[in-house]
Motif scaffolding. Structure first.
Motif, PDB file in Angstrom:
ATOM      1  N   THR A  26       0.637  -1.083   0.701  1.00 26.95           N
ATOM      2  CA  THR A  26      -0.117  -0.054  -0.292  1.00 26.95           C
ATOM      3  C   THR A  26       0.910   1.290   0.011  1.00 26.95           C
ATOM      4  O   THR A  26       0.445   2.150  -0.983  1.00 26.95           O
ATOM      5  N   ALA A  27       1.964   1.185   0.858  1.00 24.28           N
ATOM      6  CA  ALA A  27       3.085   2.072   1.311  1.00 24.28           C
ATOM      7  C   ALA A  27       3.559   2.815  -0.640  1.00 24.28           C
ATOM      8  O   ALA A  27       3.838   3.637  -0.800  1.00 24.28           O
ATOM      9  N   MET A  28       3.807   1.405  -0.633  1.00 22.34           N
ATOM     10  CA  MET A  28       4.667   1.784  -2.252  1.00 22.34           C
ATOM     11  C   MET A  28       3.865   1.891  -3.214  1.00 22.34           C
ATOM     12  O   MET A  28       4.102   3.066  -4.340  1.00 22.34           O
ATOM     13  N   LYS A  29       2.383   1.866  -3.269  1.00 16.95           N
ATOM     14  CA  LYS A  29       1.381   2.447  -4.122  1.00 16.95           C
ATOM     15  C   LYS A  29       1.086   4.241  -4.224  1.00 16.95           C
ATOM     16  O   LYS A  29       1.537   4.733  -4.965  1.00 16.95           O
ATOM     17  N   LYS A  37      -2.950  -2.734 -10.177  1.00 17.63           N
ATOM     18  CA  LYS A  37      -2.378  -4.348 -10.647  1.00 17.63           C
ATOM     19  C   LYS A  37      -1.780  -5.100  -9.536  1.00 17.63           C
ATOM     20  O   LYS A  37      -1.652  -6.380  -9.851  1.00 17.63           O
ATOM     21  N   GLU A  38      -0.087  -4.097 -10.120  1.00 18.08           N
ATOM     22  CA  GLU A  38       0.901  -4.796  -9.511  1.00 18.08           C
ATOM     23  C   GLU A  38       0.599  -5.358  -8.347  1.00 18.08           C
ATOM     24  O   GLU A  38       1.204  -6.339  -7.775  1.00 18.08           O
ATOM     25  N   LYS A  39       0.283  -3.999  -7.448  1.00 20.24           N
ATOM     26  CA  LYS A  39      -0.263  -4.468  -5.822  1.00 20.24           C
ATOM     27  C   LYS A  39      -1.047  -5.690  -5.594  1.00 20.24           C
ATOM     28  O   LYS A  39      -0.863  -6.286  -4.996  1.00 20.24           O
ATOM     29  N   ALA A  72       1.127  -8.803  -6.218  1.00 24.60           N
ATOM     30  CA  ALA A  72       1.968  -9.357  -5.961  1.00 24.60           C
ATOM     31  C   ALA A  72       1.312  -9.671  -4.170  1.00 24.60           C
ATOM     32  O   ALA A  72       2.171 -10.531  -3.167  1.00 24.60           O
ATOM     33  N   LYS A  73       0.322  -9.334  -3.683  1.00 26.55           N
ATOM     34  CA  LYS A  73      -0.929  -9.402  -2.370  1.00 26.55           C
ATOM     35  C   LYS A  73      -0.752 -10.852  -2.376  1.00 26.55           C
ATOM     36  O   LYS A  73      -0.652 -11.638  -1.706  1.00 26.55           O
ATOM     37  N   ARG A  74      -1.910 -11.027  -3.767  1.00 29.55           N
ATOM     38  CA  ARG A  74      -2.578 -12.643  -3.829  1.00 29.55           C
ATOM     39  C   ARG A  74      -0.923 -13.917  -4.432  1.00 29.55           C
ATOM     40  O   ARG A  74      -1.660 -15.070  -3.918  1.00 29.55           O
ATOM     41  N   THR A  75       0.287 -13.184  -4.549  1.00 32.15           N
ATOM     42  CA  THR A  75       1.002 -13.881  -4.915  1.00 32.15           C
ATOM     43  C   THR A  75       1.407 -14.873  -3.576  1.00 32.15           C
ATOM     44  O   THR A  75       1.678 -14.732  -1.947  1.00 32.15           O
ATOM     45  N   HIS A  76       1.124 -16.491  -3.451  1.00 24.77           N
ATOM     46  CA  HIS A  76       1.571 -17.479  -1.713  1.00 24.77           C
ATOM     47  C   HIS A  76       2.742 -18.110  -2.328  1.00 24.77           C
ATOM     48  O   HIS A  76       3.066 -18.185  -3.392  1.00 24.77           O
TER      49      HIS A  76
END
Length: 683
Positions: A240-243, A251-253, A256-260
């Motif tokens: 969130t801070a990076m966004k 989309k990238e956020k 990355a968040k959903r990647t296990h």
């Protein structure tokens, strides 16, 4: 105290306007004093210059091809330094977003953030929010403890000023990312990337980078290995801070968040060492010969480039493990060197390093048996012997004349020619009587001098049995001595380290190779030819040549000598490219069994053939002062066409035989083979 009290009463009784004027005056003086103090502090920080960045770093050992074979680091701490350009941009951006958004704008202290943290702490009634910048954290990691005292905080502020005034922002950020703790013994981003994901810091994905950036806040609490869900929550905050900072889009956020993520948990210290005995020898050279401080090795982040050939090392271990099975107490050692420059290519110091780190290749002293004889025969060549010099091989008692009983050496299995044999035969069949007679004829002092000329430094006694290798020497010592046969008589020193660099690649040390001609080239070549006789069945008469059991495996020109005592079995042999020694025995000097004595030759030939596979089959270089003639190998005389067996033998010019063999009836004499003359000789 009374004076101060009177002064306060005086101020208290002053008119209001006078009070205001006095307060204004002292305020200006206070601000001025603070300004002068701060300016003085800045000046002092600048004058003191950049603080030494004493960052503990893992020292890495490399094989000759650059591959990593081992590491030296502080127990439990893996540290690697990588330049900022080799750190993935996502981990840089993630770190800046969560740790220090204003990093490139402040001078080491984010005063706005400090004020906000103070207000938050006041509201909460306790310390709930940190305000340390990356520069402050770097200063703390480098120089200070993590004690929460005013003294430590003032020191931290001063070190921060020194860092900011003497290093660029990129240097500070690079240092921070290489020193911050990521948990599980991983210090720095390179070590963390390798531990968690098994990759380099420059290859991290956004999901991996954002996960790692959250760990330093609480390496145990936010460890993705121990507490995956906490780590994922922390990762979400970072993304969130990076966004918000514009480093990633929505989309990238989300991706990355959903990647296990799965974790490798690669601990370097748990990897089996490559060539552990060789590595120990390297450390011994660094400490004893090069005088490198042990602390520098443990913390200096050096890159040590060694002479080890990883492929040859594997071949050596496979040969050793494949040929010697069972008999756990039976030990062995192997050293392989390049005779052209002294580089140590492979080393085995024992059967199992984990059970016994004692390095028999360089630390043990064992009786070399008949492998010591070539030093004697070199002295013999210097004192008038030739390959055709004949002595009688028969049971002999040598009267010592010193009050001791007669010395009665024996041949292997009590086999004797009971007739005259040549020096070529004596070497090929390893006749002990011939060797002792030669030693006594020359005088044992000549053998001691000859051995020292070959580089044997172990203590030697001037006794008859020295010809049979009765005094202990080292495997490395013998290998380097045999290098002189392989390279034509040039003394080279064993080399383990070719280069040392610091973490940035600057060369701190580079080995300079040296050679010194210490042996006569002609005599060296003649003896080398005789040492090839152990693989030539034509030289066997009353017994087989000592290499007959492995002759069928040899596919290129080789020479060497085997040797044995009741407790030791040796094989030392060489080509122009490689010299290898193999020793087999028991640590406590127990007698070898019948099957034990053959291991050294079998290990040696398998290693030599496989190690040199694909390399050109090189012949030993013949000097101009050596002449080749065809002889009858059984008597060393010039061969005729009636001789059933002949062999080309080499002699120093003008020492070759002149008498023809007459043992097989009359035959046409064969003129000695003439070598091509140069234009000067022809003229």
């Amino acid at each position: 105290m009374e004076a101060l009290k009177q002064y306060w009463l005086k101020i208290k009784n002053l008119p209001k306007r006078e009070k205001q004027r006095l307060i204004k005056k002292w305020s200006l003086l206070g601000v001025g004093a603070m300004f002068v103090s701060f300016a003085g502090l800045l000046l002092l920080a600048k004058l003191m210059g950049p603080p030494a960045l004493l960052v503990p770093q893992t020292t890495v050992l490399h094989a000759r091809d650059g591959s990593v074979i081992g590491e030296i680091h502080n127990s439990g701490q893996n540290r690697y330094w990588v330049p900022l350009k080799k750190i993935d941009k996502d981990i840089i951006n993630a770190t800046l977003s969560i740790e220090d958004k204003s990093f490139y704008d402040h001078i080491g202290f984010d005063f706005k953030r400090i004020a906000g943290a103070v207000l938050a702490d006041i509201k909460a009634g306790s310390k709930v929010q940190g305000a340390s910048t990356i520069s402050q954290q770097y200063a703390r990691n480098l120089f200070l403890t993590h004690d929460k005292t005013w003294r430590r905080k003032l020191q931290e502020a001063f070190y921060t000023l020194r860092l900011e005034m003497n290093y660029s922002k990129k240097e500070i950020l690079e240092g921070y990312l290489n020193t911050i703790y990521y948990g599980h013994g991983a210090y720095g981003i390179q070590s963390a990337a390798h531990y968690y994901y098994g990759k380099n810091a420059e290859n991290l994905t956004l999901a991996e980078a954002s996960m790692l950036a959250g760990i330093p806040k609480g390496p145990s609490y936010y460890s993705p290995v121990a507490h995956y869900h906490r780590a994922k929550d922390r990762q979400a905050v970072i993304l969130t801070a990076m966004k918000e900072d514009g480093h990633v889009n929505a989309k990238e956020k989300t991706i990355a968040k959903r990647t296990h993520l799965s974790f490798q948990r690669i601990k370097e210290e748990q990897k089996p060492k490559i060539a552990p005995y060789f590595q120990d020898a390297v450390l011994a050279v660094l400490k004893k010969e090069m005088k490198v401080n042990p602390e520098t090795l443990r913390f200096g982040g050096l890159h040590i480039y060694t002479t080890l050939d990883a492929g040859m090392q594997q071949i050596a271990e496979e040969a050793m493990n494949g040929k010697i099975r069972g008999k756990e107490e039976l030990q062995a050692a192997l050293v392989a060197m390049d005779p052209r420059n002294g580089d140590v290519r492979a080393m085995i110091g024992g059967r199992d390093y984990s059970k016994s780190p004692f390095n028999r290749a360089v630390q043990a002293k064992r009786a070399p048996g008949s492998t010591f004889k070539p030093f004697l025969y070199y002295a013999a060549l210097e004192n008038g012997y030739t390959p055709s010099t004949s002595l009688k091989s028969e049971p002999t008692a040598f009267a010592m004349g010193d009050g001791n009983k007669d010395y009665e050496p024996q041949n292997f299995k009590d086999k004797y020619a009971n007739d005259f044999i040549t020096m070529s035969q004596a070497i090929a069949m390893s006749d002990n009587i011939y060797a002792v007679k030669t030693n006594l004829f020359l005088g044992p002092d000549k053998l001691v001098k000859s051995a020292k000329k070959f580089g044997i430094h172990s203590p030697l006694d001037k006794i008859p049995s020295l010809a049979l290798g009765s005094k202990g020497v080292g495997v490395m010592e013998m290998t380097n001595a045999y290098n002189l046969f392989a390279n034509g008589g040039e003394q080279v020193k064993p080399v383990f380290i070719t280069k040392i660099t610091d973490r940035d690649g600057a060369v701190l040390y580079e080995h300079e190779y040296e050679k010194k001609q210490v042996l006569n080239k002609e005599n060296t070549f003649v003896l080398t030819d005789m040492l090839s006789g152990m693989f030539d069945d034509r030289l066997g008469t009353y017994t087989n040549v000592t290499g007959s059991s492995i002759n069928q495996h040899i596919t290129r020109p080789m020479a060497g000598k085997s040797g044995s005592t009741p407790a030791d079995s040796w094989m030392i042999g060489f080509t122009p490219q490689l010299t290898t020694s193999v020793w087999v025995g028991y640590d406590k000097g127990e007698k070898l069994g019948k099957t034990d004595t053959g291991y050294s030759k079998r290990v040696w030939v398998e290693f030599m053939e496989n190690a040199l596979y694909g390399e050109p089959a090189m012949s030993f270089k013949q000097p101009d002062g050596v002449k080749a003639v065809t002889v009858n190998p059984s008597n060393g005389k010039l061969a005729t066409d009636s001789c059933p067996v002949t062999r080309v033998s080499y002699y120093v010019k003008d020492t070759e035989p002149t008498e023809y063999c007459d043992e097989h009836g009359e035959g046409t004499n064969q003129e000695p083979e003439k070598e091509k003359e140069g234009w000067f000789d022809w003229w």
